[in-house]
Design an enzyme around this catalytic site. Structure first.
Site, mmCIF file in Angstrom:
data_model
loop_
_atom_site.group_PDB
_atom_site.id
_atom_site.type_symbol
_atom_site.label_atom_id
_atom_site.label_comp_id
_atom_site.label_asym_id
_atom_site.label_seq_id
_atom_site.Cartn_x
_atom_site.Cartn_y
_atom_site.Cartn_z
ATOM 1 N N GLU A 53 9.496 -38.718 -24.841
ATOM 2 C CA GLU A 53 9.096 -38.050 -25.977
ATOM 3 C C GLU A 53 9.874 -36.886 -26.384
ATOM 4 O O GLU A 53 10.865 -36.551 -25.829
ATOM 5 C CB GLU A 53 7.834 -37.051 -25.089
ATOM 6 C CG GLU A 53 7.241 -35.987 -25.880
ATOM 7 C CD GLU A 53 5.961 -35.372 -25.009
ATOM 8 O OE1 GLU A 53 5.847 -35.489 -23.773
ATOM 9 O OE2 GLU A 53 5.095 -34.774 -25.627
ATOM 10 N N CYS A 250 2.178 -35.342 -24.816
ATOM 11 C CA CYS A 250 1.158 -34.370 -25.577
ATOM 12 C C CYS A 250 1.480 -34.106 -27.193
ATOM 13 O O CYS A 250 0.957 -33.639 -28.051
ATOM 14 C CB CYS A 250 1.383 -32.787 -24.955
ATOM 15 S SG CYS A 250 0.692 -32.640 -23.347
ATOM 16 N N ASN A 381 -3.613 -39.541 -25.396
ATOM 17 C CA ASN A 381 -2.894 -38.969 -24.176
ATOM 18 C C ASN A 381 -3.269 -37.962 -23.543
ATOM 19 O O ASN A 381 -3.599 -37.148 -24.259
ATOM 20 C CB ASN A 381 -1.266 -38.575 -24.796
ATOM 21 C CG ASN A 381 -0.674 -38.170 -23.669
ATOM 22 O OD1 ASN A 381 -0.030 -38.794 -22.821
ATOM 23 N ND2 ASN A 381 -0.310 -36.767 -23.881
ATOM 24 N N GLU A 382 -3.615 -38.189 -22.176
ATOM 25 C CA GLU A 382 -3.898 -37.199 -21.520
ATOM 26 C C GLU A 382 -5.307 -36.442 -22.231
ATOM 27 O O GLU A 382 -5.541 -35.009 -22.283
ATOM 28 C CB GLU A 382 -3.024 -35.820 -21.222
ATOM 29 C CG GLU A 382 -2.074 -36.421 -20.065
ATOM 30 C CD GLU A 382 -1.371 -35.018 -19.440
ATOM 31 O OE1 GLU A 382 -1.320 -33.994 -19.832
ATOM 32 O OE2 GLU A 382 -0.662 -35.383 -18.539
HETATM 33 O O1 AHR Z 1 5.838 -34.850 -19.844
HETATM 34 C C1 AHR Z 1 5.535 -33.994 -20.167
HETATM 35 C C2 AHR Z 1 4.045 -33.853 -20.444
HETATM 36 O O2 AHR Z 1 3.491 -33.971 -19.373
HETATM 37 C C3 AHR Z 1 3.465 -34.667 -21.526
HETATM 38 O O3 AHR Z 1 3.742 -34.528 -22.745
HETATM 39 C C4 AHR Z 1 2.105 -34.767 -21.129
HETATM 40 O O4 AHR Z 1 1.377 -35.847 -21.478
HETATM 41 C C5 AHR Z 1 2.151 -34.273 -19.724
HETATM 42 O O5 AHR Z 1 1.226 -33.216 -19.820
#
Ligand code: AHR
Length: 664
Positions: A53, A250, A381-382
């Site tokens: 990321e 995120c 994602n999440e």
């Molecule tokens: O890994 C850091 C963050 O942790 C990621 O962006 C998210 O998916 C999680 O909350």
């Protein structure tokens, strides 16, 4: 039962406290039995992967080797990262904004040079907290320019903090007519400098427009022009990861939908990729990073290429019409979801479609006519709640109809338990999800206590993708100091449980991957970098050892008839590698006492006379690796195998990987 049979049984099944290793006084010896002739579940080639990321300057200022920050003047403040040297008269330098010039990248500089000599007037770029320059490496400076009034010469200089010039080149701006030209010059650095800046001096009498002012080292990964930092990619290649998850995290969701990650805006010529703010710029008020933007120089093509380069399966995660629910929680209404789904369908064509298809052609034009062999994709994602399920179901419906060959990953939210997780997990299983993405950022104690998490999971249906995890020390530990040996050992213990349940868990990745020591938002992380150096944390060493020793099939391993998941602080798993014939046993001692273990193989007649033992440990459980010292790294030794058994001293806070050759 006859006496010798009884002795055999005792040898295998009971802790033999009387069999004390001479080198290990007062230690109770544990006996682990590995049934070498009973290979069970297949371990997926994807089992251990990496999660990338753009957080902690992972992409811009990190993996993407561009050294100039804000090269195209698109930051909110178009001159952020730049300072003007010398006295500027009214109108000498203007920032122009024209979507007719470039819709995605409308800003550029208009500079009037009024009888200036070299060194009188210019601009300096500070890089990403300084530019890391290596001696004898060739640097490629380039800029787009348009000559207004001819007569300008541009001098580019690499300058150290003490003002020494360690690389320089010049070009005279030729007439360009109404169009733009790109000029590239190269120079070789005469010294190493972790914190150089790039200064441009404008000499002469004339006017010039400038944009995309860029500096790359020549020694990028695979020497690709304008490519990736080789030392960082090498760390990934060394892990031989089974997959690369990208672009997050995120960042996929964005703070709002406008700020979400849109892959189509990250492909094609870099100057046409639309820069946006990086959501981590303002995420944590105590760690604001005002100069954090996404240039997308590292875009989806480059992610696919990276995965291909290091032999990993690509695993893109796409926005599902939901912005981050910790931030705005904006939703695309169901009747406006189609563009999001179409992005996912088109991504399959971009990755796998023929070179003459619409999106396959974009890939081919970027230099990769062959497909990237995309086989899986994540939806969200999440994300959580019924809103997520509603959108996930529509994605699944349309994607499975269009591309039944693509396996889909769905989110189980932010936590590995609780009502939110239970709802998503149960519902996604009923929906026959291919993979469920579980995230756990928890204490080392949680990881130890959950080494049996998957022992009672359903054996059929959705498979688990442990998509983001890391053992988090308390907040008393900050930055890279959070990456303790103790945390890594807890992760190693937990991984024995994933491996033991490889029929349920098909993929796992630690998160986040990279962090810049100069500008991070989130810790712990797998690999820390500065402008010139990289260091693998103890967690990196654990991930790498698991990945390089993943084997192909699980072997039953027991202590007293039970899986080893915390008895006397010991954790263990065993695998068989059908490619090498090796039996690989991983034993973690998460306790603070030395343990002694005998690994007894059953079901084979003859193992080699010696085995390779790789040990990861250090004396102090809170030991960390730094750029200058790497105390936590694997140590390889040879140990004897007698009567299909190996006896080991298991140091406190240690991961021990035993590889026994069993060639027929
Ligand atoms: O890994 C850091 C963050 O942790 C990621 O962006 C998210 O998916 C999680 O909350």
């Amino acid at each position: 039962m006859k006496k010798n049979k009884l002795i055999k049984k005792w040898r295998w099944w009971l802790p033999a406290c009387s069999l004390i290793l001479a080198a290990v006084p007062a230690v109770c010896q544990q006996v682990f039995t590995v049934q070498a002739d009973k290979p069970g579940a297949a371990i997926q080639p994807t089992m251990y992967g990496v999660f990338f990321e753009d957080i902690n300057m992972g992409a811009d200022g990190g993996l993407y080797a561009e050294l100039v920050k804000n090269r195209s003047f698109e930051f909110d403040n178009p001159l952020m990262g730049w300072t003007v040297n010398g006295k500027k008269d009214e109108g000498d330098m203007l920032v122009l904004n024209s979507t007719a010039y470039n819709k995605a990248n409308p800003h550029y500089l208009h500079i009037r040079v009024n009888n200036r000599r070299k060194g009188e007037w210019g601009l300096t770029n500070e890089g990403f907290k300084g530019m890391g320059i290596r001696k004898d490496v060739t640097y490629y400076f380039s800029a787009k320019y348009r000559t207004g009034k001819p007569g300008v010469t541009v001098h580019a200089e690499l300058v150290t903090p003490s003002g020494e010039v360690i690389g320089a080149g010049s070009f005279a701006a030729a007439p360009t007519g109404a169009g733009w030209s790109t000029k590239e010059i190269t120079f070789t650095a005469s010294a190493e400098e972790p914190s150089a800046k790039l200064t441009l001096w404008l000499e002469g009498n004339g006017s010039i427009d400038m944009d995309m002012i860029s500096l790359f080292p020549g020694n990028t990964w695979k020497n690709r022009p304008k490519g990736l930092r080789a030392d960082m990619v090498q760390m990934l290649a060394d892990m031989q990861p089974g997959f690369v998850r990208f672009p997050g995290g995120c960042i996929v969701e964005g703070r709002n939908l406008a700020n979400r990650f849109q892959w189509k805006k990250t492909v094609g010529p870099p100057e046409d990729r639309e820069l946006i703010i990086n959501r981590w710029n303002t995420e944590f008020s105590h760690r604001l990073t005002p100069d954090y933007f996404q240039s997308f120089g590292l875009g989806f093509f480059e992610y696919f290429q990276l995965a291909e380069d290091i032999g990993a399966a690509p695993l893109p995660i796409l926005n599902c019409g939901m912005a981050c629910q910790f931030n705005t929680a904006e939703l695309a209404p169901m009747d406006a979801l189609q563009p999001y789904i179409q992005d996912a369908i088109d991504l399959v064509e971009f990755a796998n479609g023929p070179a003459d298809s619409k999106w396959g052609k974009v890939r081919a034009d970027m230099g990769h006519p062959a497909p990237f062999h995309l086989t899986m994709m994540g939806v969200g994602n999440e994300n959580w709640g019924p809103q997520y399920i509603e959108r996930a179901a529509e994605f699944a419906h349309q994607l499975k109809a269009a591309h039944p060959e693509i396996k889909l990953v769905f989110s189980s939210g932010t936590d590995p338990d609780g009502p939110r997780f239970n709802y998503l997990n149960d519902t996604l299983r009923k929906m026959n999800a291919d993979f469920i993405d579980e995230h756990y950022y928890r204490s080392p104690e949680w990881f130890l206590a959950n080494a049996g998490r998957y022992d009672h999971y359903p054996r059929n249906g959705a498979k688990v993708f442990a998509g983001e995890y890391a053992a988090h020390e308390s907040k008393d530990f900050t930055g890279a100091r959070r990456n303790t040996l103790r945390a890594a050992i807890a992760e190693a213990a937990f991984l024995t449980g994933l491996e033991r349940n490889a029929d349920v868990v098909h993929m796992a990745s630690y998160a986040p991957l990279f962090a810049s020591a100069e500008q991070w938002q989130w810790a712990p992380d797998l690999i820390w970098v500065n402008s010139l150096k990289v260091v693998g944390t103890p967690s990196y060493q654990v991930q790498k050892l698991y990945s390089l020793n993943k084997g192909t099939h699980v072997l039953p391993l027991h202590q007293g008839g039970e899986p080893v998941k915390g008895q006397d602080s010991l954790y263990a798993s065993a695998v068989f590698d059908k490619n090498t014939g090796d039996i690989i046993v991983k034993i973690v001692n998460a306790g603070q006492q030395v343990a002694a273990g005998t690994i007894q193989l059953t079901g084979i007649n003859k193992a080699a006379g010696s085995a390779t033992l790789t040990t990861l440990t250090a004396n102090d459980p809170v030991t960390v690796n730094t750029f200058d010292e790497v105390p936590v790294q694997p140590v390889v030794s040879t140990v004897p195998v007698r009567q299909q058994a190996v006896t080991l001293r298991l140091a406190p806070n240690s991961l021990n990987v035993l590889r026994i050759s069993n060639k027929k």
